[in-house]
Design a protein around this motif. Structure first.
Motif, PDB file in Angstrom:
ATOM      1  N   ILE C  71      -7.638  -0.288   7.495  1.00  0.00           N
ATOM      2  CA  ILE C  71      -6.172  -0.334   7.425  1.00  0.00           C
ATOM      3  C   ILE C  71      -5.714  -0.774   6.036  1.00  0.00           C
ATOM      4  O   ILE C  71      -4.733  -0.250   5.495  1.00  0.00           O
ATOM      5  CB  ILE C  71      -5.641  -1.269   8.520  1.00  0.00           C
ATOM      6  CG1 ILE C  71      -5.848  -0.619   9.872  1.00  0.00           C
ATOM      7  CG2 ILE C  71      -4.182  -1.591   8.314  1.00  0.00           C
ATOM      8  CD1 ILE C  71      -5.436  -1.455  11.028  1.00  0.00           C
ATOM      9  N   CYS C  72      -6.459  -1.700   5.436  1.00  0.00           N
ATOM     10  CA  CYS C  72      -6.098  -2.138   4.078  1.00  0.00           C
ATOM     11  C   CYS C  72      -6.199  -0.971   3.109  1.00  0.00           C
ATOM     12  O   CYS C  72      -5.344  -0.778   2.248  1.00  0.00           O
ATOM     13  CB  CYS C  72      -6.969  -3.302   3.653  1.00  0.00           C
ATOM     14  SG  CYS C  72      -8.719  -3.021   3.865  1.00  0.00           S
ATOM     15  N   GLN C  73      -7.246  -0.188   3.259  1.00  0.00           N
ATOM     16  CA  GLN C  73      -7.433   0.953   2.353  1.00  0.00           C
ATOM     17  C   GLN C  73      -6.291   1.948   2.508  1.00  0.00           C
ATOM     18  O   GLN C  73      -5.771   2.476   1.520  1.00  0.00           O
ATOM     19  CB  GLN C  73      -8.759   1.620   2.676  1.00  0.00           C
ATOM     20  CG  GLN C  73      -9.094   2.753   1.733  1.00  0.00           C
ATOM     21  CD  GLN C  73     -10.414   3.388   2.090  1.00  0.00           C
ATOM     22  OE1 GLN C  73     -11.159   2.906   2.944  1.00  0.00           O
ATOM     23  NE2 GLN C  73     -10.720   4.472   1.411  1.00  0.00           N
ATOM     24  N   MET C  74      -5.853   2.169   3.754  1.00  0.00           N
ATOM     25  CA  MET C  74      -4.763   3.114   3.981  1.00  0.00           C
ATOM     26  C   MET C  74      -3.445   2.582   3.439  1.00  0.00           C
ATOM     27  O   MET C  74      -2.605   3.326   2.967  1.00  0.00           O
ATOM     28  CB  MET C  74      -4.628   3.387   5.477  1.00  0.00           C
ATOM     29  CG  MET C  74      -5.640   4.373   5.990  1.00  0.00           C
ATOM     30  SD  MET C  74      -5.366   4.702   7.712  1.00  0.00           S
ATOM     31  CE  MET C  74      -6.208   3.373   8.492  1.00  0.00           C
ATOM     32  N   ASN C  75      -3.267   1.266   3.528  1.00  0.00           N
ATOM     33  CA  ASN C  75      -2.005   0.693   3.088  1.00  0.00           C
ATOM     34  C   ASN C  75      -1.931   0.478   1.582  1.00  0.00           C
ATOM     35  O   ASN C  75      -0.856   0.257   1.047  1.00  0.00           O
ATOM     36  CB  ASN C  75      -1.769  -0.640   3.780  1.00  0.00           C
ATOM     37  CG  ASN C  75      -1.138  -0.437   5.124  1.00  0.00           C
ATOM     38  OD1 ASN C  75       0.005  -0.019   5.212  1.00  0.00           O
ATOM     39  ND2 ASN C  75      -1.906  -0.673   6.167  1.00  0.00           N
ATOM     40  N   CYS C  76      -3.054   0.523   0.929  1.00  0.00           N
ATOM     41  CA  CYS C  76      -3.026   0.248  -0.511  1.00  0.00           C
ATOM     42  C   CYS C  76      -2.344   1.388  -1.249  1.00  0.00           C
ATOM     43  O   CYS C  76      -2.748   2.540  -1.114  1.00  0.00           O
ATOM     44  CB  CYS C  76      -4.445   0.078  -1.035  1.00  0.00           C
ATOM     45  SG  CYS C  76      -4.441  -0.331  -2.778  1.00  0.00           S
ATOM     46  N   PRO C  77      -1.269   1.116  -1.979  1.00  0.00           N
ATOM     47  CA  PRO C  77      -0.552   2.201  -2.659  1.00  0.00           C
ATOM     48  C   PRO C  77      -1.326   2.809  -3.819  1.00  0.00           C
ATOM     49  O   PRO C  77      -1.010   3.910  -4.248  1.00  0.00           O
ATOM     50  CB  PRO C  77       0.732   1.538  -3.140  1.00  0.00           C
ATOM     51  CG  PRO C  77       0.468   0.092  -3.138  1.00  0.00           C
ATOM     52  CD  PRO C  77      -0.643  -0.190  -2.184  1.00  0.00           C
ATOM     53  N   ASN C  78      -2.321   2.129  -4.352  1.00  0.00           N
ATOM     54  CA  ASN C  78      -2.981   2.604  -5.564  1.00  0.00           C
ATOM     55  C   ASN C  78      -4.404   3.055  -5.328  1.00  0.00           C
ATOM     56  O   ASN C  78      -5.095   3.389  -6.277  1.00  0.00           O
ATOM     57  CB  ASN C  78      -3.038   1.504  -6.617  1.00  0.00           C
ATOM     58  CG  ASN C  78      -1.690   0.912  -6.864  1.00  0.00           C
ATOM     59  OD1 ASN C  78      -0.687   1.565  -6.639  1.00  0.00           O
ATOM     60  ND2 ASN C  78      -1.669  -0.315  -7.298  1.00  0.00           N
ATOM     61  N   THR C 110      -1.967  -3.951  -7.998  1.00  0.00           N
ATOM     62  CA  THR C 110      -0.670  -4.473  -8.441  1.00  0.00           C
ATOM     63  C   THR C 110      -0.321  -5.774  -7.733  1.00  0.00           C
ATOM     64  O   THR C 110       0.792  -6.242  -7.843  1.00  0.00           O
ATOM     65  CB  THR C 110       0.440  -3.460  -8.166  1.00  0.00           C
ATOM     66  OG1 THR C 110       0.441  -3.176  -6.782  1.00  0.00           O
ATOM     67  CG2 THR C 110       0.251  -2.211  -8.974  1.00  0.00           C
ATOM     68  N   PHE C 111      -1.238  -6.328  -6.990  1.00  0.00           N
ATOM     69  CA  PHE C 111      -1.046  -7.602  -6.307  1.00  0.00           C
ATOM     70  C   PHE C 111       0.168  -7.566  -5.377  1.00  0.00           C
ATOM     71  O   PHE C 111       0.960  -8.486  -5.329  1.00  0.00           O
ATOM     72  CB  PHE C 111      -0.916  -8.748  -7.316  1.00  0.00           C
ATOM     73  CG  PHE C 111      -2.031  -8.757  -8.309  1.00  0.00           C
ATOM     74  CD1 PHE C 111      -3.280  -9.226  -7.955  1.00  0.00           C
ATOM     75  CD2 PHE C 111      -1.846  -8.261  -9.591  1.00  0.00           C
ATOM     76  CE1 PHE C 111      -4.318  -9.204  -8.850  1.00  0.00           C
ATOM     77  CE2 PHE C 111      -2.889  -8.247 -10.490  1.00  0.00           C
ATOM     78  CZ  PHE C 111      -4.128  -8.723 -10.126  1.00  0.00           C
ATOM     79  N   CYS C 112       0.336  -6.426  -4.649  1.00  0.00           N
ATOM     80  CA  CYS C 112       1.512  -6.279  -3.799  1.00  0.00           C
ATOM     81  C   CYS C 112       1.334  -6.984  -2.464  1.00  0.00           C
ATOM     82  O   CYS C 112       2.279  -7.133  -1.708  1.00  0.00           O
ATOM     83  CB  CYS C 112       1.810  -4.807  -3.556  1.00  0.00           C
ATOM     84  SG  CYS C 112       0.488  -3.970  -2.668  1.00  0.00           S
ATOM     85  N   ASN C 113       0.118  -7.380  -2.136  1.00  0.00           N
ATOM     86  CA  ASN C 113      -0.142  -8.158  -0.924  1.00  0.00           C
ATOM     87  C   ASN C 113      -0.097  -7.322   0.359  1.00  0.00           C
ATOM     88  O   ASN C 113      -0.211  -7.872   1.431  1.00  0.00           O
ATOM     89  CB  ASN C 113       0.848  -9.317  -0.819  1.00  0.00           C
ATOM     90  CG  ASN C 113       0.238 -10.523  -0.144  1.00  0.00           C
ATOM     91  OD1 ASN C 113      -0.988 -10.653  -0.134  1.00  0.00           O
ATOM     92  ND2 ASN C 113       1.049 -11.383   0.407  1.00  0.00           N
ATOM     93  N   LEU C 114       0.052  -5.985   0.242  1.00  0.00           N
ATOM     94  CA  LEU C 114       0.167  -5.189   1.466  1.00  0.00           C
ATOM     95  C   LEU C 114      -1.117  -5.227   2.283  1.00  0.00           C
ATOM     96  O   LEU C 114      -1.090  -5.242   3.512  1.00  0.00           O
ATOM     97  CB  LEU C 114       0.515  -3.736   1.131  1.00  0.00           C
ATOM     98  CG  LEU C 114       1.960  -3.479   0.732  1.00  0.00           C
ATOM     99  CD1 LEU C 114       2.135  -2.026   0.356  1.00  0.00           C
ATOM    100  CD2 LEU C 114       2.880  -3.841   1.879  1.00  0.00           C
ATOM    101  N   CYS C 115      -2.259  -5.257   1.613  1.00  0.00           N
ATOM    102  CA  CYS C 115      -3.524  -5.254   2.328  1.00  0.00           C
ATOM    103  C   CYS C 115      -3.679  -6.519   3.152  1.00  0.00           C
ATOM    104  O   CYS C 115      -4.095  -6.476   4.309  1.00  0.00           O
ATOM    105  CB  CYS C 115      -4.679  -5.102   1.341  1.00  0.00           C
ATOM    106  SG  CYS C 115      -4.569  -6.203  -0.073  1.00  0.00           S
ATOM    107  N   VAL C 116      -3.293  -7.636   2.578  1.00  0.00           N
ATOM    108  CA  VAL C 116      -3.439  -8.912   3.274  1.00  0.00           C
ATOM    109  C   VAL C 116      -2.491  -8.965   4.466  1.00  0.00           C
ATOM    110  O   VAL C 116      -2.843  -9.433   5.547  1.00  0.00           O
ATOM    111  CB  VAL C 116      -3.180 -10.069   2.297  1.00  0.00           C
ATOM    112  CG1 VAL C 116      -3.258 -11.389   3.020  1.00  0.00           C
ATOM    113  CG2 VAL C 116      -4.180 -10.037   1.173  1.00  0.00           C
ATOM    114  N   ILE C 117      -1.252  -8.441   4.257  1.00  0.00           N
ATOM    115  CA  ILE C 117      -0.282  -8.480   5.346  1.00  0.00           C
ATOM    116  C   ILE C 117      -0.755  -7.649   6.522  1.00  0.00           C
ATOM    117  O   ILE C 117      -0.641  -8.047   7.674  1.00  0.00           O
ATOM    118  CB  ILE C 117       1.082  -7.952   4.840  1.00  0.00           C
ATOM    119  CG1 ILE C 117       1.671  -8.902   3.812  1.00  0.00           C
ATOM    120  CG2 ILE C 117       2.056  -7.789   5.997  1.00  0.00           C
ATOM    121  CD1 ILE C 117       2.845  -8.331   3.091  1.00  0.00           C
ATOM    122  N   THR C 118      -1.296  -6.477   6.208  1.00  0.00           N
ATOM    123  CA  THR C 118      -1.604  -5.557   7.304  1.00  0.00           C
ATOM    124  C   THR C 118      -2.957  -5.802   7.935  1.00  0.00           C
ATOM    125  O   THR C 118      -3.254  -5.210   8.965  1.00  0.00           O
ATOM    126  CB  THR C 118      -1.551  -4.114   6.801  1.00  0.00           C
ATOM    127  OG1 THR C 118      -2.382  -4.009   5.658  1.00  0.00           O
ATOM    128  CG2 THR C 118      -0.151  -3.705   6.460  1.00  0.00           C
TER     129      THR C 118
END
Lengths: 368, 167, 166
Positions: C71-78, C110-118
Motif C-alpha cells: 500500500i505504501c508503494q501504491m500511495n507513494c507519488p514519486n 519528498t517526505f510527504c508522509n503518505l506512506c506512513v499514514i496509509t
C-alpha cells in the motif's frame, strides 16, 4: 585650569620629540615633508583600521540585537572576520559594465571616499593628535562632507540602471535635506561655544558641566538629538536607508559596482558613521577631554590617567552604539515620511532652537 | 617653491577642466568638470591661507550649487545624449562674448592685483571679524545688504511655494 | 493640522520611539538562540515531527511489522518505495506472501508522509535524523528491512503515538 599631572600614555610627547628629532637631523623643508607624509600615512592607516573594527563591531552588535552570536568562526570570537572580508574584497574582480558612462562610473567612488577622508583627517582625535586645525573647522567639516553626495549622484546616473538612478535620487534628496538640519544643529553649538575652531571648542569643555551638551541647557540637548538624527540620516543607515532599500532597489546607487569600487562605498559608509559620531563627540561631549568633575581630585587624577585618544574613541563608540541601536529598532521610513520628518519637524524645531540658544548666549544664561 | 608647484598643478587642473567643461558633449560631464574647476579654485584659496573663502567655495559651489546642478541635469530629458555643436555664426558670437568677459575680468584683476596682494600678506582673518563684517551695523559693515539679500531669498522661496501650489 | 495636534503628534511619536528602543535594549541581553551546530551534535534536540529518513523499526527479535501489502508503494507519488515480496510455504502447508526487500530511494522522496499514514500495520515511520548528505547517489538507495528479519506474529501491535497522522 585642570590638574597638571603626568600623562604617561599621551602621544603628544612622542610626536613632539619626533618633530624635534627630525628638525635636528634634516633641513626644515625635509623634516616637514617627512612629517606631512607620516601624518597622511597614519591617517590612511587609521581610516582602514577603524573601518575594519567598525565592521566587526557592527556585525557583532547587530547579532546581539537579533539574539544571534554574529561572526564567531574566523579567529577567536570571529575577531579576524573583517580582515578576511577585507582580503576578499581586495581580491575580487572589478566587473566592467559595458553600457555605463565609463568616466563618471569610475570617478564616482573617489568622490565618496575623498570626501570622507577629508572630513576624517580634520577630526581632533586627542591631545596633539589633530592634523589640521582651521579657524573655521566646523564649517570645514560640514562643507567637505557634503561633497560625497556628488559621488552618489554620479554613481546612480552613470550606472545606467533604474535601481541605481532611483537610489541616487532618493539619496540626494535625503542628503540635501538632512544636511540642513545637521548644519543648523552644529551652528547652534557654535553659537554656544563662540568659536568655529575645533581646538578651542574642545579646550572650552574641560569639566563635565562645561560640555556643550550640558552647558546650553535644553536647547543644546535638542540640538544634540537633532544632530544625531540628521547625521544618522546623512550616512544612509538605519531607518533612513531607503536609498539602498534592498527589497525595492537591490542595492541602490552601488548596484553596479563590484570589487574594490564597491569596497570604497562600503568603507566610506562605515567611516561616515564614525565621522558623524566623532563630530558629535567633539561638539557636544567634550571631545577628547577626560570626564572631570570639579572638586573630585582623586577621581580626576584617575580619569586623567586614561589617554585623551582613548576618551575620544570611547565617546565616539558610545554614539556609534546609539546609532546601531536606532538602526536595529526602527523600520525603514518611506520617502514622504522621511522628508516630512525633516521639513516639518526637525527644521522648524531647529530654527526655534537656534533662536533660543542665541537668547541664552546673549543674556549669558549658560553655565560658565 | 612647493607652493609654486602646487599652484601650477591646481592651475593646470583648473584650465584643463574648464576647457573640458565647455567642449564636453555630455552635459553631466560638463557639470563634473565645472566641479573640478570650482574645487581647484578652492585649492587656490587654501594656497593663499584664506581658509574661510576656500571652505565657503566648497560649501556653496561644490557642495550646494553643483549638487543642485547635477540633480536637475539628472532630472532633465535625456541627459546622456551628446549635445551638438552650434552653428559657426553662433559660435563666433559666443566666443566674442567670452572674450569680452575675459577682458573685463582681466581689467579688474590687473588694476586690483596690488590691493589683493596686500590682503594675502596680512594674517588670516578671524572668524569673529568676518562675522562682524557681515552682520555689523557700523562703518564698512554689511548688515543692510545682508538683510536685503536674505529678504530677496525669502521672496524667492515664497514665490517658489506659490508656483508649486498652483494646480 | 492644528498646532496642538502637531505637538501631541511629536511627543507621542517620541514616546513610541523610546518604547521601541527599550524593547530592543532588553532584546540585547536575551539568551542567544543560535544553534552552534557541528559542536552541539550531542545535545541537539530535533522535533519529533521532523521527517528525516524513512525507517522500518525492528524489535529485539529482528522482527518487523511489514506484511508486504505494497500500500505504501501504491500511495507513494514519486515511486520512491519498491516493495518486493516472495511467497513461501509455512509449516502447516499454507502459502504466504512475505517481505523480501523493502527499497527506499531517499533521492526521490519528498517526505510527504503518505506512506506512513496509509500503512495498515504501522511498519514504517520517519525518524528525525537530518544529516543526509552523501558522496554518491547510489548510497541514497536504502534497504529498510534487515537481513534475515521476519514478520512479527499478529497480536494487534499497539499504535505508536507519533505515527498517528495529523
Amino acid at each position: 585650569m585642570l590638574l597638571e599631572i603626568s600623562h604617561p600614555l599621551e602621544l603628544i610627547k612622542l610626536t613632539a620629540s619626533l618633530d624635534s628629532f627630525l628638525h635636528g637631523l634634516l633641513p626644515s623643508w625635509a623634516a616637514l615633508l617627512i612629517e606631512f607624509i607620516l601624518v597622511g600615512v597614519v591617517l590612511l592607516a587609521m581610516y582602514a583600521v577603524i573601518a575594519l573594527i567598525l565592521i566587526y563591531a557592527e556585525r557583532k552588535i547587530t547579532a546581539f540585537f537579533q539574539c544571534r552570536y554574529g561572526p564567531n568562526r574566523v579567529g577567536k570570537y570571529g575577531l579576524i572576520q573583517s580582515v578576511a572580508d577585507m582580503v576578499k574584497i581586495l581580491l575580487k574582480e572589478i566587473i566592467h559594465v559595458d553600457s555605463v558612462d565609463k568616466f563618471l562610473f569610475y570617478l564616482a567612488p573617489f568622490f565618496v571616499i575623498c570626501a570622507s577622508m577629508l572630513t576624517f583627517a580634520a577630526l581632533p582625535f586627542g591631545n596633539g593628535l589633530h592634523a589640521v586645525d582651521f579657524n573655521v573647522g566646523v564649517f570645514y567639516l560640514i562643507a567637505v562632507s557634503s561633497l560625497s553626495i556628488i559621488g552618489v549622484l554620479l554613481a546612480g546616473w552613470s550606472s545606467n540602471n533604474k535601481y541605481s538612478m532611483i537610489g541616487a535620487m532618493r539619496s540626494g534628496a535625503q542628503f540635501i535635506s538632512y544636511e540642513l538640519s545637521a548644519g543648523l544643529s552644529l551652528l547652534t553649538v557654535a553659537v554656544l561655544a563662540g568659536s568655529l575652531q575645533l581646538s578651542t571648542i574642545v579646550a572650552d569643555q574641560s569639566y563635565v558641566y562645561h560640555w556643550n551638551l550640558f552647558r546650553g541647557h535644553l536647547p543644546a540637548v535638542i540640538a544634540f538629538i537633532i544632530y544625531l538624527i540628521a547625521g544618522h540620516a546623512e550616512t544612509n543607515r538605519g531607518p533612513f536607508d531607503l536609498p539602498e532599500a534592498e527589497s525595492e532597489l537591490t542595492a541602490g546607487y552601488h548596484t553596479e559596482y563590484s570589487g574594490l569600487q564597491f569596497g570604497f562605498y562600503y568603507l566610506a559608509e562605515y567611516l561616515n558613521m564614525f565621522i558623524i559620531a566623532g563630530i558629535g563627540t567633539t561638539m557636544f561631549l567634550g571631545g577628547w577631554n577626560a570626564i572631570q568633575v570639579e572638586g573630585w581630585d582623586g577621581f580626576n587624577q584617575v580619569m586623567n590617567f586614561i589617554p585623551s585618544y582613548a576618551w575620544f574613541f570611547a565617546k565616539t563608540g558610545v554614539l556609534i552604539f546609539l546609532s546601531l541601536w536606532v538602526r536595529w529598532t526602527f523600520p525603514r521610513l518611506r520617502i514622504d515620511q522621511l522628508l516630512n520628518l525633516e521639513w516639518k519637524y526637525l527644521l522648524p524645531i531647529n530654527l526655534v532652537n537656534l533662536v533660543i540658544m542665541a537668547i541664552i548666549v546673549v543674556f549669558g544664561l549658560y553655565i560658565k | 617653491m612647493v607652493s609654486n608647484i602646487i599652484f601650477f598643478i591646481l592651475a593646470f587642473v583648473a584650465v584643463v577642466s574648464s576647457f573640458m567643461a565647455v567642449t564636453s558633449q555630455k552635459i553631466i560631464r560638463s557639470a563634473v568638470f565645472l566641479l573640478f574647476v570650482l574645487l581647484s579654485t578652492a585649492g587656490f584659496y587654501f594656497l593663499l591661507d584664506y581658509h574661510f573663502l576656500a571652505i565657503t567655495q566648497i560649501a556653496v559651489y561644490a557642495g550646494g550649487v553643483m549638487v543642485l546642478f547635477i540633480f536637475s541635469i539628472v532630472l532633465t530629458n535625456q541627459p546622456g545624449v551628446g549635445v551638438k555643436f552650434e552653428k559657426p555664426k553662433r559660435m563666433i558670437v559666443a566666443a566674442i562674448a567670452a572674450l569680452a568677459g575675459l577682458a573685463i575680468c582681466g581689467h579688474i584683476v590687473y588694476y586690483n592685483i596690488s590691493r589683493l596682494y596686500f590682503y594675502t600678506t596680512q594674517e588670516e582673518f578671524k572668524m569673529q571679524d568676518i562675522g562682524f563684517g557681515l552682520l555689523g551695523t557700523g562703518k564698512y559693515q554689511n548688515m543692510l545688504p545682508f538683510e536685503a539679500v536674505s529678504l530677496l531669498l525669502l521672496a524667492c522661496i515664497i514665490g517658489g511655494v506659490m508656483i508649486a501650489r498652483k494646480r | 493640522m492644528t498646532v496642538s495636534e502637531y505637538f501631541s503628534g511629536l511627543f507621542t511619536g517620541i514616546k513610541s520611539l523610546l518604547i521601541g528602543m527599550s524593547v530592543t535594549w532588553k532584546e540585547l541581553f536575551t539568551k542567544k538562540i543560535t544553534q552552534q551546530y557541528p559542536e552541539n551534535r550531542g545535545t541537539l534536540v530535533i522535533s519529533d515531527r521532523w521527517r528525516g529518513n524513512l525507517t522500518m523499526p525492528h524489535d529485539e527479535n529482528n522482527e518487523h511489522a511489514c506484511t508486504a501489502c505494497s500500500i505504501c508503494q501504491m500511495n507513494c507519488p514519486n515511486g520512491t518505495i519498491v516493495v518486493k515480496s516472495k511467497t513461501i510455504e509455512t509449516e502447516d502447508g499454507k502459502k504466504k506472501k512475505i517481505l523480501d526487500t523493502y527499497t527506499y530511494d531517499l533521492g526521490t522522496c519528498t517526505f510527504c508522509n503518505l506512506c506512513v499514514i496509509t500503512c495498515p500495520s504501522n511498519a514504517i515511520r520517519f525518524d528525525n535524523s537530518f544529516e543526509n548528505a552523501l558522496f554518491t547517489r547510489s548510497k541514497l538507495l536504502e534497504r529498510l528491512n534487515h537481513e534475515g528479519s521476519k514478520l512479527r506474529e499478529k497480536k494487534a501491535a499497539p499504535k505508536a503515538a507519533e505515527n498517528i497522522p495529523g
